[in-house]
Scaffold this motif. Structure first.
Motif, PDB file in Angstrom:
ATOM      1  N   LEU A 157       0.782  -1.227   0.000  1.00  0.00           N
ATOM      2  CA  LEU A 157       0.000   0.000   0.000  1.00  0.00           C
ATOM      3  C   LEU A 157       0.820   1.285   0.000  1.00  0.00           C
ATOM      4  CD1 LEU A 157      -2.803  -1.112   2.471  1.00  0.00           C
ATOM      5  CD2 LEU A 157      -3.102  -0.587   0.046  1.00  0.00           C
ATOM      6  N   ASP A 158       2.076   1.242   0.372  1.00  0.00           N
ATOM      7  CA  ASP A 158       2.882   2.458   0.322  1.00  0.00           C
ATOM      8  C   ASP A 158       2.990   2.961  -1.111  1.00  0.00           C
ATOM      9  OD1 ASP A 158       3.328   2.656   3.014  1.00  0.00           O
ATOM     10  OD2 ASP A 158       5.445   2.079   2.942  1.00  0.00           O
ATOM     11  N   HIS A 159       3.088   4.264  -1.249  1.00  0.00           N
ATOM     12  CA  HIS A 159       3.318   4.878  -2.555  1.00  0.00           C
ATOM     13  C   HIS A 159       4.687   4.454  -3.075  1.00  0.00           C
ATOM     14  CE1 HIS A 159       3.971   8.105  -5.519  1.00  0.00           C
ATOM     15  NE2 HIS A 159       2.651   8.176  -5.570  1.00  0.00           N
ATOM     16  N   PRO A 160       4.866   4.336  -4.399  1.00  0.00           N
ATOM     17  CA  PRO A 160       6.189   3.972  -4.923  1.00  0.00           C
ATOM     18  C   PRO A 160       7.308   4.886  -4.444  1.00  0.00           C
ATOM     19  CG  PRO A 160       4.548   3.713  -6.631  1.00  0.00           C
ATOM     20  CD  PRO A 160       3.833   4.335  -5.462  1.00  0.00           C
ATOM     21  N   SER A 161       7.009   6.148  -4.186  1.00  0.00           N
ATOM     22  CA  SER A 161       8.035   7.056  -3.673  1.00  0.00           C
ATOM     23  C   SER A 161       8.488   6.686  -2.271  1.00  0.00           C
ATOM     24  CB  SER A 161       7.517   8.499  -3.686  1.00  0.00           C
ATOM     25  OG  SER A 161       6.429   8.654  -2.783  1.00  0.00           O
ATOM     26  N   GLN A 162       7.689   5.832  -1.588  1.00  0.00           N
ATOM     27  CA  GLN A 162       8.031   5.349  -0.247  1.00  0.00           C
ATOM     28  C   GLN A 162       8.571   3.926  -0.272  1.00  0.00           C
ATOM     29  OE1 GLN A 162       3.916   6.000   1.035  1.00  0.00           O
ATOM     30  NE2 GLN A 162       4.642   7.493   2.543  1.00  0.00           N
ATOM     31  N   GLY A 163       8.757   3.369  -1.459  1.00  0.00           N
ATOM     32  CA  GLY A 163       9.261   2.014  -1.578  1.00  0.00           C
ATOM     33  C   GLY A 163       8.194   0.955  -1.738  1.00  0.00           C
ATOM     34  N   GLY A 164       6.923   1.369  -1.867  1.00  0.00           N
ATOM     35  CA  GLY A 164       5.839   0.415  -2.008  1.00  0.00           C
ATOM     36  C   GLY A 164       5.429   0.198  -3.453  1.00  0.00           C
ATOM     37  N   LEU A 165       4.410  -0.640  -3.634  1.00  0.00           N
ATOM     38  CA  LEU A 165       3.885  -0.930  -4.963  1.00  0.00           C
ATOM     39  C   LEU A 165       2.774   0.034  -5.372  1.00  0.00           C
ATOM     40  CD1 LEU A 165       3.751  -4.831  -4.669  1.00  0.00           C
ATOM     41  CD2 LEU A 165       5.393  -3.483  -6.003  1.00  0.00           C
ATOM     42  N   GLY A 166       2.227   0.775  -4.405  1.00  0.00           N
ATOM     43  CA  GLY A 166       1.188   1.743  -4.726  1.00  0.00           C
ATOM     44  C   GLY A 166      -0.115   1.110  -5.170  1.00  0.00           C
ATOM     45  N   LEU A 167      -0.470  -0.059  -4.578  1.00  0.00           N
ATOM     46  CA  LEU A 167      -1.711  -0.727  -4.968  1.00  0.00           C
ATOM     47  C   LEU A 167      -2.909  -0.076  -4.271  1.00  0.00           C
ATOM     48  CD1 LEU A 167      -0.541  -4.453  -5.047  1.00  0.00           C
ATOM     49  CD2 LEU A 167      -0.279  -2.645  -6.759  1.00  0.00           C
ATOM     50  N   ARG A 168      -4.098  -0.503  -4.658  1.00  0.00           N
ATOM     51  CA  ARG A 168      -5.311   0.175  -4.194  1.00  0.00           C
ATOM     52  C   ARG A 168      -6.072  -0.588  -3.118  1.00  0.00           C
ATOM     53  NH1 ARG A 168      -7.838   3.115  -9.567  1.00  0.00           N
ATOM     54  NH2 ARG A 168      -5.852   3.968 -10.328  1.00  0.00           N
ATOM     55  N   ARG A 169      -5.851  -1.885  -3.042  1.00  0.00           N
ATOM     56  CA  ARG A 169      -6.593  -2.693  -2.071  1.00  0.00           C
ATOM     57  C   ARG A 169      -5.676  -3.762  -1.509  1.00  0.00           C
ATOM     58  NH1 ARG A 169     -11.798  -5.077  -0.834  1.00  0.00           N
ATOM     59  NH2 ARG A 169     -11.671  -7.338  -0.652  1.00  0.00           N
ATOM     60  N   CYS A 170      -5.649  -3.866  -0.208  1.00  0.00           N
ATOM     61  CA  CYS A 170      -4.947  -4.942   0.497  1.00  0.00           C
ATOM     62  C   CYS A 170      -6.008  -5.741   1.238  1.00  0.00           C
ATOM     63  CB  CYS A 170      -3.923  -4.349   1.471  1.00  0.00           C
ATOM     64  SG  CYS A 170      -3.013  -5.575   2.435  1.00  0.00           S
ATOM     65  N   GLN A 171      -6.177  -6.993   0.861  1.00  0.00           N
ATOM     66  CA  GLN A 171      -7.258  -7.776   1.462  1.00  0.00           C
ATOM     67  C   GLN A 171      -6.714  -8.853   2.391  1.00  0.00           C
ATOM     68  OE1 GLN A 171      -9.293  -9.033  -2.079  1.00  0.00           O
ATOM     69  NE2 GLN A 171      -8.004 -10.851  -2.364  1.00  0.00           N
ATOM     70  N   TRP A 172      -7.609  -9.322   3.243  1.00  0.00           N
ATOM     71  CA  TRP A 172      -7.281 -10.382   4.210  1.00  0.00           C
ATOM     72  C   TRP A 172      -8.397 -11.411   4.113  1.00  0.00           C
ATOM     73  CZ3 TRP A 172      -3.308  -9.996   8.169  1.00  0.00           C
ATOM     74  CH2 TRP A 172      -3.303 -11.065   9.097  1.00  0.00           C
ATOM     75  N   ILE A 173      -8.046 -12.635   3.764  1.00  0.00           N
ATOM     76  CA  ILE A 173      -9.027 -13.701   3.613  1.00  0.00           C
ATOM     77  C   ILE A 173      -8.616 -14.862   4.501  1.00  0.00           C
ATOM     78  CG2 ILE A 173     -10.186 -15.264   2.007  1.00  0.00           C
ATOM     79  CD1 ILE A 173      -9.429 -13.334  -0.246  1.00  0.00           C
ATOM     80  N   THR A 174      -9.557 -15.347   5.278  1.00  0.00           N
ATOM     81  CA  THR A 174      -9.296 -16.504   6.121  1.00  0.00           C
ATOM     82  C   THR A 174     -10.566 -17.333   6.204  1.00  0.00           C
ATOM     83  OG1 THR A 174      -8.416 -17.227   8.273  1.00  0.00           O
ATOM     84  CG2 THR A 174      -9.902 -15.330   8.294  1.00  0.00           C
ATOM     85  N   THR A 175     -10.484 -18.506   6.778  1.00  0.00           N
ATOM     86  CA  THR A 175     -11.673 -19.310   6.992  1.00  0.00           C
ATOM     87  C   THR A 175     -12.542 -18.684   8.093  1.00  0.00           C
ATOM     88  OG1 THR A 175     -12.479 -21.431   7.867  1.00  0.00           O
ATOM     89  CG2 THR A 175     -10.255 -20.806   8.445  1.00  0.00           C
ATOM     90  N   THR A 176     -13.828 -18.890   7.982  1.00  0.00           N
ATOM     91  CA  THR A 176     -14.743 -18.389   9.018  1.00  0.00           C
ATOM     92  C   THR A 176     -14.481 -19.044  10.370  1.00  0.00           C
ATOM     93  OG1 THR A 176     -16.343 -20.041   8.257  1.00  0.00           O
ATOM     94  CG2 THR A 176     -16.608 -17.791   7.437  1.00  0.00           C
ATOM     95  N   LEU A 177     -13.750 -20.138  10.391  1.00  0.00           N
ATOM     96  CA  LEU A 177     -13.473 -20.843  11.644  1.00  0.00           C
ATOM     97  C   LEU A 177     -12.238 -20.315  12.366  1.00  0.00           C
ATOM     98  CD1 LEU A 177     -14.131 -24.520  10.448  1.00  0.00           C
ATOM     99  CD2 LEU A 177     -15.751 -22.899  11.454  1.00  0.00           C
TER     100      LEU A 177
END
Length: 258
Positions: free
Chosen positions: A164-184
């Motif tokens: 999520l960091d801007h490329p000027s900060q060393g990041g990829l500059g993407l728009r969404r970072c998601q977290w997926i896990t099992t409901t359990l």
């Protein structure tokens, strides 16, 4: 009458010694985004290379198979299983980059040079979509001796910064970072909330688990893979504007506290 051609065939089985002897400088990570080592003051995330890390992975998870409880693959039985998993799940899929987590030995009382860090687990950058500008921390497997330490916070924080960091900060500059896990997996859900993710909902029947893995319900009977239970997926995310407005500082505070 229309004739349709369909020559699909299952891929040949992956050799169980694949890339075991490939030198690091010749190993192709095959990832859709640029690859680099990620590091904080306590943790380094190093791209997984079979000749360097396969035996470490086998030894660690043979001692602690419970760490793999909620992940959608069978436990590793031997080095060949690890090599096949790295190849099929991690390298061939260009949307996946797996990273080995290294940190200071448990109970260290003084600073340790990164060259003396020890293996603490795995974290991945998965479901990476170049066009949609999405990525996800995944396959998080922290060894038991590093539970309730700085390791998960620093490892996930580093991956979130990279996504999520801007490329000027060393990041990829993407728009969404998601977290997926099992409901359990309540612990994983709580970790996401602690890191600032916003819960979005559940997608049902998203995965067929290997036999013996615990899912939300039994598989459909009298069809293919009927012995594999069903996994329902729990979704949360952080957008780039949430990251810039509040979550980045929140994650940095968590990392600085541990």
């Amino acid at each position: 009458m229309t004739t349709y051609i369909n020559n699909y065939a299952q891929p040949s089985p992956t050799p169980k010694d694949i890339h075991l002897t490939t030198p690091p400088e010749e190993y192709d990570l095959n990832y859709v985004f640029d690859v680099k080592k990620l590091k904080s003051d306590k943790v380094e995330l190093r791209p997984i290379i079979p000749s360097l890390h396969a035996q470490l992975i086998l030894d660690a998870y043979s001692r602690s198979p419970e760490v793999l409880r909620w992940l959608g693959f069978a436990p590793f039985r031997d080095l060949g299983d690890v090599l096949v998993w790295i190849e099929n799940t991690c390298r061939r899929a260009s949307d996946t980059l797996m990273l080995a987590i290294f940190t200071q030995p448990p109970n260290s009382t003084s600073p340790v040079s990164p060259k003396d860090y020890v293996f603490a687990g795995i974290i991945g950058m998965i479901a990476s979509n170049y066009q949609a500008m999405i990525c996800e921390p995944g396959y998080i497997m922290i060894l038991p001796e590093f539970h309730r330490t700085h390791v998960q916070t620093h490892a996930t924080g580093l991956v979130m910064h990279r996504i999520l960091d801007h490329p000027s900060q060393g990041g990829l500059g993407l728009r969404r970072c998601q977290w997926i896990t099992t409901t359990l997996n309540i612990a994983s859900q709580n970790a996401a909330k602690r890191l600032g993710y916003t819960y979005e909902g559940v997608l049902r029947c998203m995965r067929v688990l290997p036999p013996g893995k615990e899912g939300a319900r039994e598989g459909r009977q009298d069809v293919r893979q009927s012995d594999g239970q069903v996994r329902d997926d729990w979704y949360a995310s952080i957008t780039w504007y949430e990251w810039e407005e509040r979550v980045r500082d929140h994650v940095d505070r968590l990392m600085n506290r541990q």
